[in-house]
Write a protein that holds these residues in place. Structure first.
Motif, PDB file in Angstrom:
ATOM      1  N   THR A 154      39.736  87.632  36.053  1.00  0.00           N
ATOM      2  CA  THR A 154      40.981  87.352  35.336  1.00  0.00           C
ATOM      3  C   THR A 154      41.731  86.207  35.990  1.00  0.00           C
ATOM      4  OG1 THR A 154      41.129  89.643  34.614  1.00  0.00           O
ATOM      5  CG2 THR A 154      43.157  88.348  34.543  1.00  0.00           C
ATOM      6  N   MET A 155      41.711  86.154  37.314  1.00  0.00           N
ATOM      7  CA  MET A 155      42.336  85.020  38.000  1.00  0.00           C
ATOM      8  C   MET A 155      41.710  83.709  37.530  1.00  0.00           C
ATOM      9  SD  MET A 155      42.313  86.329  41.936  1.00  0.00           S
ATOM     10  CE  MET A 155      42.459  88.069  42.322  1.00  0.00           C
ATOM     11  N   GLY A 156      40.379  83.714  37.396  1.00  0.00           N
ATOM     12  CA  GLY A 156      39.696  82.508  36.966  1.00  0.00           C
ATOM     13  C   GLY A 156      40.077  82.096  35.553  1.00  0.00           C
ATOM     14  N   VAL A 157      40.217  83.089  34.655  1.00  0.00           N
ATOM     15  CA  VAL A 157      40.594  82.786  33.273  1.00  0.00           C
ATOM     16  C   VAL A 157      42.012  82.205  33.220  1.00  0.00           C
ATOM     17  CG1 VAL A 157      41.092  83.800  31.014  1.00  0.00           C
ATOM     18  CG2 VAL A 157      39.049  84.473  32.266  1.00  0.00           C
ATOM     19  N   ILE A 158      42.938  82.813  33.950  1.00  0.00           N
ATOM     20  CA  ILE A 158      44.314  82.305  33.951  1.00  0.00           C
ATOM     21  C   ILE A 158      44.362  80.899  34.535  1.00  0.00           C
ATOM     22  CG2 ILE A 158      46.632  82.655  34.884  1.00  0.00           C
ATOM     23  CD1 ILE A 158      46.140  85.659  34.738  1.00  0.00           C
ATOM     24  N   THR A 159      43.612  80.682  35.608  1.00  0.00           N
ATOM     25  CA  THR A 159      43.570  79.350  36.217  1.00  0.00           C
ATOM     26  C   THR A 159      42.987  78.334  35.246  1.00  0.00           C
ATOM     27  OG1 THR A 159      43.285  80.371  38.400  1.00  0.00           O
ATOM     28  CG2 THR A 159      42.750  78.030  38.205  1.00  0.00           C
ATOM     29  N   LEU A 160      41.948  78.745  34.491  1.00  0.00           N
ATOM     30  CA  LEU A 160      41.365  77.859  33.483  1.00  0.00           C
ATOM     31  C   LEU A 160      42.399  77.501  32.423  1.00  0.00           C
ATOM     32  CD1 LEU A 160      38.886  76.439  32.273  1.00  0.00           C
ATOM     33  CD2 LEU A 160      38.313  78.601  31.137  1.00  0.00           C
ATOM     34  N   ALA A 161      43.211  78.485  32.009  1.00  0.00           N
ATOM     35  CA  ALA A 161      44.269  78.214  31.028  1.00  0.00           C
ATOM     36  C   ALA A 161      45.304  77.245  31.593  1.00  0.00           C
ATOM     37  CB  ALA A 161      44.938  79.523  30.613  1.00  0.00           C
ATOM     38  N   LEU A 162      45.634  77.409  32.866  1.00  0.00           N
ATOM     39  CA  LEU A 162      46.601  76.515  33.494  1.00  0.00           C
ATOM     40  C   LEU A 162      46.051  75.094  33.606  1.00  0.00           C
ATOM     41  CD1 LEU A 162      47.928  78.852  36.351  1.00  0.00           C
ATOM     42  CD2 LEU A 162      49.047  78.313  34.174  1.00  0.00           C
ATOM     43  N   VAL A 163      44.761  74.980  33.858  1.00  0.00           N
ATOM     44  CA  VAL A 163      44.133  73.656  33.933  1.00  0.00           C
ATOM     45  C   VAL A 163      44.152  72.984  32.564  1.00  0.00           C
ATOM     46  CG1 VAL A 163      41.946  72.436  34.304  1.00  0.00           C
ATOM     47  CG2 VAL A 163      42.682  74.184  35.926  1.00  0.00           C
ATOM     48  N   THR A 164      43.793  73.739  31.509  1.00  0.00           N
ATOM     49  CA  THR A 164      43.768  73.150  30.165  1.00  0.00           C
ATOM     50  C   THR A 164      45.159  72.729  29.703  1.00  0.00           C
ATOM     51  OG1 THR A 164      44.004  75.322  29.096  1.00  0.00           O
ATOM     52  CG2 THR A 164      41.772  74.542  29.514  1.00  0.00           C
ATOM     53  N   GLY A 165      46.196  73.382  30.233  1.00  0.00           N
ATOM     54  CA  GLY A 165      47.565  73.014  29.869  1.00  0.00           C
ATOM     55  C   GLY A 165      48.188  71.997  30.796  1.00  0.00           C
TER      56      GLY A 165
ATOM     57  N   VAL B 298      48.944  72.383  33.890  1.00  0.00           N
ATOM     58  CA  VAL B 298      49.878  72.990  34.841  1.00  0.00           C
ATOM     59  C   VAL B 298      49.367  72.861  36.268  1.00  0.00           C
ATOM     60  CG1 VAL B 298      51.095  75.122  35.462  1.00  0.00           C
ATOM     61  CG2 VAL B 298      50.668  74.574  33.050  1.00  0.00           C
ATOM     62  N   VAL B 299      48.052  72.999  36.442  1.00  0.00           N
ATOM     63  CA  VAL B 299      47.445  72.790  37.765  1.00  0.00           C
ATOM     64  C   VAL B 299      46.293  71.811  37.601  1.00  0.00           C
ATOM     65  CG1 VAL B 299      48.074  75.102  38.592  1.00  0.00           C
ATOM     66  CG2 VAL B 299      45.829  74.727  37.539  1.00  0.00           C
ATOM     67  N   ALA B 300      45.866  71.219  38.702  1.00  0.00           N
ATOM     68  CA  ALA B 300      44.787  70.233  38.671  1.00  0.00           C
ATOM     69  C   ALA B 300      43.432  70.926  38.514  1.00  0.00           C
ATOM     70  CB  ALA B 300      44.804  69.413  39.951  1.00  0.00           C
ATOM     71  N   PRO B 301      42.458  70.243  37.926  1.00  0.00           N
ATOM     72  CA  PRO B 301      41.112  70.829  37.832  1.00  0.00           C
ATOM     73  C   PRO B 301      40.565  71.207  39.207  1.00  0.00           C
ATOM     74  CG  PRO B 301      41.288  68.889  36.434  1.00  0.00           C
ATOM     75  CD  PRO B 301      42.554  68.936  37.248  1.00  0.00           C
ATOM     76  N   HIS B 302      39.742  72.262  39.218  1.00  0.00           N
ATOM     77  CA  HIS B 302      39.087  72.754  40.435  1.00  0.00           C
ATOM     78  C   HIS B 302      40.079  73.327  41.454  1.00  0.00           C
ATOM     79  CE1 HIS B 302      35.582  70.812  38.760  1.00  0.00           C
ATOM     80  NE2 HIS B 302      36.165  69.624  38.827  1.00  0.00           N
ATOM     81  N   SER B 303      41.288  73.657  40.999  1.00  0.00           N
ATOM     82  CA  SER B 303      42.270  74.247  41.914  1.00  0.00           C
ATOM     83  C   SER B 303      41.966  75.726  42.155  1.00  0.00           C
ATOM     84  CB  SER B 303      43.684  74.123  41.326  1.00  0.00           C
ATOM     85  OG  SER B 303      44.071  72.779  41.189  1.00  0.00           O
ATOM     86  N   ASP B 304      42.373  76.216  43.325  1.00  0.00           N
ATOM     87  CA  ASP B 304      42.328  77.658  43.581  1.00  0.00           C
ATOM     88  C   ASP B 304      43.407  78.342  42.758  1.00  0.00           C
ATOM     89  OD1 ASP B 304      40.268  77.325  45.354  1.00  0.00           O
ATOM     90  OD2 ASP B 304      41.520  77.491  47.160  1.00  0.00           O
ATOM     91  N   PRO B 305      43.236  79.620  42.441  1.00  0.00           N
ATOM     92  CA  PRO B 305      44.281  80.339  41.702  1.00  0.00           C
ATOM     93  C   PRO B 305      45.587  80.364  42.500  1.00  0.00           C
ATOM     94  CG  PRO B 305      42.235  81.599  41.717  1.00  0.00           C
ATOM     95  CD  PRO B 305      42.055  80.465  42.681  1.00  0.00           C
ATOM     96  N   PRO B 306      46.718  80.055  41.879  1.00  0.00           N
ATOM     97  CA  PRO B 306      48.007  80.175  42.579  1.00  0.00           C
ATOM     98  C   PRO B 306      48.254  81.611  43.029  1.00  0.00           C
ATOM     99  CG  PRO B 306      48.246  78.940  40.518  1.00  0.00           C
ATOM    100  CD  PRO B 306      46.869  79.536  40.513  1.00  0.00           C
ATOM    101  N   LEU B 307      49.114  81.789  44.012  1.00  0.00           N
ATOM    102  CA  LEU B 307      49.359  83.119  44.566  1.00  0.00           C
ATOM    103  C   LEU B 307      49.877  84.094  43.510  1.00  0.00           C
ATOM    104  CD1 LEU B 307      49.500  85.034  46.971  1.00  0.00           C
ATOM    105  CD2 LEU B 307      51.791  84.130  47.481  1.00  0.00           C
ATOM    106  N   TRP B 308      50.763  83.621  42.616  1.00  0.00           N
ATOM    107  CA  TRP B 308      51.311  84.532  41.613  1.00  0.00           C
ATOM    108  C   TRP B 308      50.224  85.011  40.651  1.00  0.00           C
ATOM    109  CZ3 TRP B 308      50.950  83.488  36.436  1.00  0.00           C
ATOM    110  CH2 TRP B 308      50.735  82.157  36.044  1.00  0.00           C
TER     111      TRP B 308
END
Length: 413
Positions: free
Chosen positions: A197-208, A210-220
């Motif tokens: 689930t962390m990976g899916v949320i991070t993928l959503a943040l990348v597509t939007g 919000v975070v850079a590609p290949h980033s680690d999941p933010p703490l929140w």
């Protein structure tokens, strides 16, 4: 970086809902045998599992990286609508298999949903086929076999070492070992499944953006995913616990300890190297191996066959549902709204059907008076040897009468 939009917020909430269903769907992975043998009370078992799932979510992010930048090419034009559709497909399949009491893979439901939605919306080029084969399909086949063989060998060794001891006495020690090994499986489950689930949320943040590609999941993201899976685990997936704990094979404490230890070892090793395997398949394979490892033990192959069919259907079935949802979501705001409404309607219908024949904590554990370490026939034969039954008709019982007299029954048992 851009701010989180409403659509990305919806995707994040949906991902956490999937994480919640993953928790109660997969509680059985760690606690089914511990509950069925009486090592822990059902509610205490799921509470312990919930806490350790939360702790496990903080131990690694390797699997999350496999999801966010592995199986799907995050630079291929994946949009939040696609991820949303994939999650809806995974949630619907999770709920359907939960209703049927089948321990299918939440992980493969997620992979199938993401792949199906991506193919329908972007095309096959957006799926990293080599990563899917190496980090999803090969572990899907190998992991349950490795876990099953390990549990079989551990069970055989356990019974060989304890062959001169009274089984009722050793059962107490194995129950303590079951608690420890179940805790390890719960910890391993958190390190593997919460990260998806962390990976899916991070993928959503990348597509939007919000975070850079290949980033680690933010703490929140780590915290919220850990809490969601822990809450789902605490509620307990009693239907699947019943199938794994009592419907697949008759598990005794020694077998439960061997099965859980083997499963935890495979899951933790896979999490360390980033294999996003199915903890459900690993634990199911371990239970079958432990069932075959005890002399006289049997596996209910009809139930095992239904499980394998569900495993084979999970990826394509979740993918087809997600592909349909993605085609609808691509139509714009009204399409995304329609997918959300349909997803809620199907989920609500499944829940209402489940209320017709509810499975409660009391359904998944033997009564206090039961003696799980010995078959009923042995106990009955011993009583008959001490005090033979009176002559005359005998009241029907759950044990099939033997045509031979009581002493012969004792000798046969």
């Amino acid at each position: 970086m851009e701010h989180i939009t409403l659509l990305i917020g919806i995707v994040i909430v949906t991902a956490l809902v999937f994480d919640f269903t993953n928790g109660f769907h997969d509680t059985a992975n760690a606690m089914a045998t511990t509950i069925s043998t009486g090592a822990l009370k059902p509610k205490a078992a799921v509470a312990m599992s919930a806490v350790l799932n939360l702790v496990g979510a903080f131990l690694s992010v390797e699997v999350a990286k496999t999801i966010s930048g592995g199986i799907i090419d995050e630079t291929a034009g994946i949009r939040p609508e696609v991820i949303f559709a994939g999650l809806v497909g995974a949630i619907v399949w999770n709920l359907l298999t939960w209703l049927a009491g089948l321990p299918s893979s939440s992980s493969h439901a997620l992979f199938g949903g993401l792949i199906g939605a991506t193919v329908a919306s972007v095309g096959f080029d957006a799926v990293n086929g080599d990563k899917v084969v190496m980090k999803v399909l090969i572990p899907a086949v190998a992991a349950p076999i490795v876990a099953g063989v390990s549990a079989w060998a551990a069970t055989r060794l356990t019974y060989r070492l304890a062959r001169d001891r009274d089984e009722a006495d050793t059962a107490k020690g194995y129950r303590a070992g079951q608690i420890a090994s179940a805790a390890l499986v719960s910890l391993a489950h958190g390190t593997n499944d919460a990260q998806k689930t962390m990976g899916v949320i991070t993928l959503a943040l990348v597509t939007g953006g919000v975070v850079a590609p290949h980033s680690d999941p933010p703490l929140w993201v780590v915290v919220s995913a850990g809490l969601a899976i822990a809450l789902g685990t605490y509620l307990g997936g009693w239907r699947i616990i019943q199938t794994l704990g009592k419907g697949l094979t008759d598990i005794r404490p020694a077998q439960g300890f061997a099965a859980q230890t083997g499963a935890a070892t495979v899951i933790l090793a896979s999490s360390h190297i980033g294999f996003a395997l199915s903890t459900t398949q690993v634990c199911s394979g371990s239970i079958m191996g432990a069932g075959l490892g005890r002399k006289g033990g049997v596996v209910r192959w009809s139930t095992a066959g239904r499980m394998v069919v569900a495993w084979c259907l999970t990826l394509p079935a979740a993918g087809v549902v997600a592909a349909g949802a993605a085609l609808l979501a691509d139509q714009g705001t009204w399409g995304v709204t329609a997918v959300a409404v349909l997803g809620l309607a199907v989920s609500g219908a499944i829940w209402l059907v489940s209320r017709r024949e509810p499975v409660t904590p009391d359904s998944v554990q033997e009564p206090e008076s039961a003696v799980p370490a010995e078959p009923v026939g042995v106990v009955t034969a011993a009583l008959q040897a001490v005090a033979p039954p009176p002559a005359g008709p005998v009241a029907p019982s759950t044990v099939t009468p033997e045509p031979a007299p009581a002493p012969a029954v004792a000798a046969t048992s």
